[in-house]
Design a protein around this motif. Structure first.
Motif, short mmCIF file in Angstrom:
data_model
loop_
_atom_site.label_atom_id
_atom_site.label_comp_id
_atom_site.label_asym_id
_atom_site.label_seq_id
_atom_site.Cartn_x
_atom_site.Cartn_y
_atom_site.Cartn_z
N SER A 71 -10.45 -9.25 19.31
CA SER A 71 -9.61 -10.32 19.86
C SER A 71 -8.76 -11.00 18.79
CB SER A 71 -10.48 -11.36 20.57
OG SER A 71 -11.40 -11.93 19.66
N GLU A 72 -9.13 -10.87 17.52
CA GLU A 72 -8.41 -11.51 16.42
C GLU A 72 -7.33 -10.60 15.81
OE1 GLU A 72 -11.48 -12.48 13.65
OE2 GLU A 72 -12.37 -13.99 14.95
N ILE A 73 -7.23 -9.37 16.29
CA ILE A 73 -6.30 -8.41 15.69
C ILE A 73 -4.89 -8.59 16.25
CG2 ILE A 73 -5.68 -5.96 15.58
CD1 ILE A 73 -7.83 -6.60 13.64
N ASN A 74 -3.97 -8.78 15.32
CA ASN A 74 -2.55 -8.69 15.61
C ASN A 74 -1.93 -7.96 14.41
OD1 ASN A 74 -2.02 -10.60 13.51
ND2 ASN A 74 -2.34 -12.28 14.95
N GLU A 75 -0.65 -7.78 14.40
CA GLU A 75 -0.03 -7.01 13.32
C GLU A 75 -0.31 -7.62 11.95
OE1 GLU A 75 4.42 -5.60 11.95
OE2 GLU A 75 4.05 -5.95 14.08
N GLU A 76 -0.18 -8.92 11.84
CA GLU A 76 -0.38 -9.60 10.55
C GLU A 76 -1.83 -9.53 10.08
OE1 GLU A 76 -0.02 -14.12 8.87
OE2 GLU A 76 1.50 -13.45 10.28
N SER A 77 -2.77 -9.81 10.97
CA SER A 77 -4.19 -9.78 10.57
C SER A 77 -4.65 -8.36 10.27
CB SER A 77 -5.07 -10.41 11.66
OG SER A 77 -5.05 -9.65 12.84
N ALA A 78 -4.08 -7.39 10.95
CA ALA A 78 -4.43 -6.00 10.69
C ALA A 78 -3.95 -5.58 9.31
CB ALA A 78 -3.83 -5.10 11.77
N ILE A 79 -2.73 -5.99 8.95
CA ILE A 79 -2.20 -5.66 7.62
C ILE A 79 -3.07 -6.30 6.55
CG2 ILE A 79 -0.27 -6.12 6.05
CD1 ILE A 79 1.60 -5.53 8.42
N LYS A 80 -3.53 -7.53 6.77
CA LYS A 80 -4.42 -8.19 5.80
C LYS A 80 -5.74 -7.44 5.67
CE LYS A 80 -2.60 -12.87 6.18
NZ LYS A 80 -2.83 -14.24 6.62
N ALA A 81 -6.29 -6.99 6.80
CA ALA A 81 -7.56 -6.24 6.77
C ALA A 81 -7.40 -4.92 6.02
CB ALA A 81 -8.05 -5.99 8.20
N ILE A 82 -6.30 -4.22 6.27
CA ILE A 82 -6.04 -2.95 5.58
C ILE A 82 -5.83 -3.20 4.09
CG2 ILE A 82 -4.38 -1.05 5.34
CD1 ILE A 82 -4.01 -1.28 8.43
N ASP A 83 -5.11 -4.26 3.75
CA ASP A 83 -4.87 -4.60 2.34
C ASP A 83 -6.20 -4.85 1.61
OD1 ASP A 83 -3.05 -5.08 0.17
OD2 ASP A 83 -3.46 -7.22 0.40
N GLU A 84 -7.12 -5.54 2.25
CA GLU A 84 -8.44 -5.78 1.64
C GLU A 84 -9.20 -4.48 1.41
OE1 GLU A 84 -9.77 -8.61 0.35
OE2 GLU A 84 -7.75 -9.39 0.71
N ILE A 85 -9.11 -3.58 2.38
CA ILE A 85 -9.78 -2.27 2.23
C ILE A 85 -9.18 -1.51 1.05
CG2 ILE A 85 -10.07 0.00 3.31
CD1 ILE A 85 -10.18 -1.56 6.03
N VAL A 86 -7.86 -1.45 1.00
CA VAL A 86 -7.16 -0.69 -0.05
C VAL A 86 -7.45 -1.29 -1.43
CG1 VAL A 86 -4.87 -0.12 -0.94
CG2 VAL A 86 -5.38 0.19 1.49
N LYS A 87 -7.47 -2.61 -1.53
CA LYS A 87 -7.78 -3.25 -2.82
C LYS A 87 -9.19 -2.91 -3.29
CE LYS A 87 -4.59 -7.12 -2.52
NZ LYS A 87 -4.43 -8.56 -2.29
#
Length: 117
Positions: free
Chosen positions: A5-21
């Motif tokens: 329910s918290e996923i939108n384009e911006e929050s998804a990009i932040k989640a992916i960025d944390e994974i990649v880092k």
């Protein structure tokens, strides 16, 4: 994990960025995260990797990692696939290898050297 329910384009990009880092890729690699599309409950993103240099600020070859965030369940499920591969990886279960990026870029560079225009 992230709630669907918290996923939108911006929050998804932040989640992916944390994974990649968290992958520990050498700092010479730069990346950008692009939203590709949303189909049903699946958000798709591309993380494009390259190694720009002073001599070649625009690299001749890049490597891509495609992320899918499935929001059909309570907890969002995040998976990724490397360019030109079929194996689906799950962050936290698969140890990412920088060598995978190098192999993609090397293969593309070799192919470009073999093709004449």
């Amino acid at each position: 994990m992230v709630k669907s329910s918290e996923i939108n384009e911006e929050s998804a990009i932040k989640a992916i960025d944390e994974i990649v880092k968290g992958w520990g890729v050498h700092e010479c690699w730069l990346y950008c995260i692009d939203f590709l599309e949303k189909v049903d409950n699946k958000h798709q993103f591309r993380v494009k990797w390259s190694i720009p240099t002073r001599r070649k600020p625009i690299p001749t070859a890049t490597a891509a990692v495609f992320f899918t965030i499935d929001t059909s369940k309570t907890e969002a499920e995040i998976t990724y696939v490397l360019e030109a591969q079929r194996l689906i990886h799950t962050p936290g279960k698969t140890v990412f290898r920088e060598k995978w990026l190098k192999d993609i870029v090397t293969t593309k560079t070799m192919m470009m050297n073999d093709v004449t225009f």
